[in-house]
Design an enzyme around this catalytic site. Structure first.
Site, PDB file in Angstrom:
ATOM      1  N   CYS A   1       0.847  -1.204   0.000  1.00 52.09           N
ATOM      2  CA  CYS A   1       0.000   0.000   0.000  1.00 52.09           C
ATOM      3  C   CYS A   1       0.877   1.248   0.000  1.00 52.09           C
ATOM      4  O   CYS A   1       0.636   2.199  -0.757  1.00 52.09           O
ATOM      5  CB  CYS A   1      -0.905   0.031   1.237  1.00 52.09           C
ATOM      6  SG  CYS A   1      -1.988  -1.387   1.411  1.00 52.09           S
TER       7      CYS A   1
ATOM      8  N   ASP B   1      35.303  22.210  13.923  1.00 50.02           N
ATOM      9  CA  ASP B   1      35.594  23.636  14.098  1.00 50.02           C
ATOM     10  C   ASP B   1      36.081  23.808  15.539  1.00 50.02           C
ATOM     11  O   ASP B   1      35.589  23.123  16.445  1.00 50.02           O
ATOM     12  CB  ASP B   1      34.314  24.443  13.858  1.00 50.02           C
ATOM     13  CG  ASP B   1      34.473  25.889  14.261  1.00 50.02           C
ATOM     14  OD1 ASP B   1      35.400  26.540  13.765  1.00 50.02           O
ATOM     15  OD2 ASP B   1      33.676  26.352  15.093  1.00 50.02           O
TER      16      ASP B   1
END
Length: 738
Positions: free
Chosen positions: A21, A430
């Site tokens: 489905c 970073d």
């Protein structure tokens, strides 16, 4: 229309019976005009749709879904989650009634069929009991199968309706016209017990599946439950009123009492308390909240009381963003799911073909019992071949994993990210705000001869300064009385000076003190040299004659950074650090954190180029950052990770957000990815192996060698068990340690 004007929405889908489905609706949506991308998730019963509002609308999408035999709920109300929960509970209660009814009626049918076949009117009693089971309690299978037939398609309901319908009407024919078979020398068997027990087993399977699917969405329920229903608002006249949370507006002043949940995001204006933020960040320790600190919706106040200014309300709060992110992620598809969807889409027609072929083979190869055995084999193949286990294998694991991550403060934007995380072999960090606190902090303060006589002057002068380092100094001192400072002057790049009680004071660089002929004692000079060697920023404090104190300020490495980096390296992941800072500071931080590869004085675009370079070398690269300057590198990386206390842009670009900014969450996210992929592989293996073995056995391949023909009732139980076992295996992820 520009891509950024597309609308992304998640719609609940009704009446799906199996993975086929979901595959059918997925195909239907992706062919609709105006839809850029659509993904239907059978486990969460949702469709995530990205569409162009000038070409289509939710109502048009809904009509298309209805034509395909299903329905779609248009989310126009903030309370739709509650509505969906009510619908889920109603469906669960209805399934429970039908399953219990089918079981109660099926037990006597089985008992008669197995032990009392010779009692008077045995067949008639079984027929009377099985009819309501098949056509009343199991009516949904026939209704959905008819809808599929009208749309020239088939799904799991088609298989169930065909198998039980054939078994029922074949038995009814044998009961009413037994002479037809007796004249051919064949004893007419009835299979009313098979038809009714199959319905009972499948209803129980769907009941357990519905319950388990409800459990996979528990993270969303928990997050939704963090929002309080009412709040205390402080009116301009000072009066307190209790109002619904939905009525809070930006700029309202709200009072939070001990033990209460915070309703919206804002900033504390008065009072202080510790707040439990574990439900958002996954961090167990309460966080101190005082004037000018941020508070977030869904967090729980401890013993103190405070008032705060409402700044982000409704769908703009951090909690609402998290809920949306988790919902979207749970509805998204992992790359492996695409292959499964293709299989599920053609699975039912193939199974129907195999079932019919097995019937023909029995007719040809067994002229005596071919019809009876052929019908049994056809019914059994139709029952046992369930695509549900295949359809549930990936999405249930994804839903549980993303929910588990959310509870731990790891927000995963989509299933693809969860799959990629396991493959990462290089991570770029970073420095500022990711490895470090991202905020200057005073680590050292030395006074000449240990006399702190003028610290109130130092504090009062820095309070007047707008320099970023001034805040670090005032934070270090805490709340102190401010002394009046006259003739305050800020000298750019050097420092500040002011008169206090007729005496001139200075704060700033060593050069600033030298220019004003201020004496620096050897003791403080030595301390300053040590601080500089440790790459700390040095701020001097002096009166008009001599230096009085020297301060060391640095961006402190987070406690979690070193442990996280060590864990990543132990798991074979290369760690790289990038920073815009100078080489000396970069070397110092990298050395302390245990990072072997680093680059200093890197510009934002160079960060993205660095990531691209690693990818060119064959690395699967993760990038972790918190600022706007990291967004290009985050977008370039295979897996982007935003540290949650950073910019909104970084969070929008990133595929994973660490709410608490705790670097330890990165190896946890990678381990969660590994556990999820392992669970998906287990699920897919068992789902495939079940069908590979089950379908030939159901067709009767063992009969010529062993005389064994699989009972349709056993097939029904096995089919139900396969789906439940897959969902249960996914739920095991909840209990696993990350």
């Amino acid at each position: 229309m520009a891509k950024n004007n597309m609308i992304k929405a998640t719609f609940p889908i009704l009446n799906m019976g199996c993975a086929a489905c979901a595959a059918k609706i997925d195909k239907e949506l992706n062919t609709l005009r105006g839809i850029e991308k659509a993904a239907v998730n059978y486990a969460s019963a949702t469709a995530m749709v990205e569409y162009n509002p000038t070409l289509t609308s939710p109502e048009i999408i809904r009509q298309a879904i209805r034509k395909a035999g299903y329905d779609l709920v248009i989310n126009t109300d903030e309370s739709y989650m509650d509505e969906m929960e009510k619908m889920h509970q109603e469906k669960f209660r209805n399934l429970k009634k039908r399953a219990m009814g089918a079981l109660i009626l099926s037990v006597p049918i089985v008992v008669i069929g197995m032990f009392f076949m010779n009692i008077p009117y045995a067949n008639e009693i079984m027929w009377l009991l099985s009819t309501p089971v098949v056509f009343w309690l199991g009516r949904s299978f026939f209704i959905q199968a008819w809808k599929q037939l009208r749309n020239r398609s088939a799904n799991m309901d088609t298989l169930v309706a065909l198998s039980t319908g054939i078994a029922y009407f074949f038995s009814l024919f044998n009961m009413v016209f037994p002479q037809f078979w007796l004249s051919k020398g064949i004893h007419p068997h009835v299979y009313f017990e098979a038809a009714s027990v199959i319905i009972a087993f499948i209803l129980f399977g769907r009941l357990l599946e519905e319950k388990a699917k409800g459990n996979t969405a528990s993270a969303i329920k928990k997050l939704m439950g963090l929002q309080p229903d009412t709040v205390t608002r402080i009116n301009p006249d000072g009066k307190q009123t209790t109002v619904p949370s939905s009525q809070i507006e930006q700029g309202d002043i709200l009072l939070v009492k001990p033990g209460e949940k915070i309703a919206v995001d804002g900033t504390v204006t008065e009072g202080n308390s510790y707040v439990d933020e574990s439900m958002l960040s996954g961090e167990p320790l309460p966080v101190l909240k005082e004037k000018r600190t941020a508070v977030f919706a869904g967090t729980i106040n401890q013993k103190g009381s405070f008032s705060f200014l409402a700044e982000k309300v409704g769908s703009d709060t951090m909690l609402s963003r998290i809920i949306r992110m988790v919902q979207d992620a749970q509805g998204s598809k992992a790359p492996v799911q695409k292959l499964v969807d293709k299989i599920a889409a053609v699975f039912v027609p193939i199974v129907m073909g195999i079932a019919f072929l097995s019937f023909i083979c029995w007719l040809v190869l067994d002229p005596v019992n071919g019809v009876t055995h052929g019908l049994l084999a056809m019914v059994t193949v139709l029952i046992i071949a369930c695509p549900c286990a295949l359809g549930l294998a990936t999405p249930t694991a994804i839903m549980v994993a993303i929910g588990k991550g959310a509870e731990k403060g790891i927000l995963i934007k989509d299933a693809e990210s969860l799959e990629i995380a396991k493959k990462v072999n290089a991570i770029v960090l970073d420095k500022t705000g990711t490895m470090t606190e991202g905020k200057p902090m005073v680590t050292d303060l030395y006074w000449l001869n240990n006399k702190e006589v003028d610290k109130d002057v130092f504090y009062s002068m820095e309070k007047l300064s707008e320099h970023p380092l001034a805040e670090a100094i005032t934070d270090y001192f805490g709340e102190m009385p401010v002394i009046r400072a006259d003739n305050f002057e800020s000298v750019t790049g050097k420092g500040i000076r002011a008169s206090v009680k007729g005496k001139l004071y200075y704060a700033g660089t060593r050069k600033f003190l030298s220019e004003n002929h201020i004496l620096i004692e050897k003791e403080l000079e030595e301390k300053a040299t040590l601080l500089s060697r440790d790459t700390k920023t040095v701020v001097w404090f002096a009166d008009q004659q001599k230096a009085l104190a020297v301060t060391g300020i640095t961006d402190k490495i987070k406690d979690s950074s070193m442990a996280a980096i060590k864990q990543l390296q132990e798991e074979g992941i290369e760690v790289y650090m990038l920073t815009g800072d100078n080489k000396e500071t970069a070397a110092q931080v990298a050395g302390k954190a245990g990072v072997n590869h680093y680059q200093a004085e890197v510009l934002p675009q160079q960060k993205a180029d660095f990531v691209k370079g690693l990818q060119a070398e064959g690395y699967i690269v993760a990038m972790a950052g918190d600022g706007i300057n990291d967004s290009a590198a985050l977008a370039q990386a295979d897996l982007s990770i935003a540290m949650g206390q950073g910019s909104d842009i970084a969070m929008d670009v990133a595929k994973i957000t660490i709410v608490s900014s705790n670097l330890m969450k990165i190896p946890e996210a990678i381990r969660l990815s590994g556990m999820t992929i392992k669970t998906i592989r287990q699920n897919l293996f068992w789902a495939f192996i079940y069908n590979v073995i089950g379908i030939p056995v159901a067709a009767g391949i063992l009969y010529p060698f062993t005389g064994f023909l699989l009972n349709p009732m056993i097939a029904g139980a096995a089919m139900a068990f396969s789906s439940v076992s897959v969902v249960t295996n996914s739920l095991r992820l909840k209990a696993k340690k990350m």
